[in-house]
Design a protein around this motif. Sequence first.
Motif, PDB file in Angstrom:
ATOM      1  N   ARG A  37       0.841  -2.171  -0.067  1.00 27.23           N
ATOM      2  CA  ARG A  37       0.175  -1.084   0.643  1.00 27.23           C
ATOM      3  C   ARG A  37      -0.880  -0.467  -0.267  1.00 27.23           C
ATOM      4  O   ARG A  37      -0.604  -0.129  -1.409  1.00 27.23           O
ATOM      5  CB  ARG A  37       1.179  -0.037   1.065  1.00 27.23           C
ATOM      6  N   ASP A  61      -1.886  -2.710   4.683  1.00 20.76           N
ATOM      7  CA  ASP A  61      -0.854  -3.570   4.121  1.00 20.76           C
ATOM      8  C   ASP A  61      -1.491  -4.930   3.884  1.00 20.76           C
ATOM      9  O   ASP A  61      -1.699  -5.701   4.816  1.00 20.76           O
ATOM     10  CB  ASP A  61       0.343  -3.697   5.068  1.00 20.76           C
ATOM     11  N   THR A  92      -1.764  -8.659   1.795  1.00 22.13           N
ATOM     12  CA  THR A  92      -1.066  -9.700   1.040  1.00 22.13           C
ATOM     13  C   THR A  92      -2.103 -10.694   0.553  1.00 22.13           C
ATOM     14  O   THR A  92      -3.200 -10.794   1.119  1.00 22.13           O
ATOM     15  CB  THR A  92      -0.031 -10.443   1.909  1.00 22.13           C
TER      16      THR A  92
END
Length: 104
Positions: free
Chosen positions: A2, A11, A13
């Motif tokens: 986050r 969020d 990745t």
Amino acid sequence: MRCVIARFPFDLTKTGVLESMKGIKPEQVIGESVIIGRRTYPLKQVGQVITRQDRRDFSAGEVLRAMTQLGFTCRGTLPRTAVATRVLSPLQRASTMLGTPVTA
């Protein structure tokens, strides 16, 4: 992970960023950049793609922090090439100061 970019939480990745940047042609890098896959992208371009916000809404530092935390290799501003200066002899330097250059 986050992170906050332009006051909005995201969020992110590493695989999500890789997917988002797939098929995106990198623009010319002038300042800070990030290496994603085998390509080098300007930070502002990456920020625009992953946040879908205007580039004026966030700073390159916010994207730099997020990309570094995700494990991407980031580079700062490109070093300016130094201008080669010619070393003058004491005679040439004195001559230049007097206004009459001497060639030696």
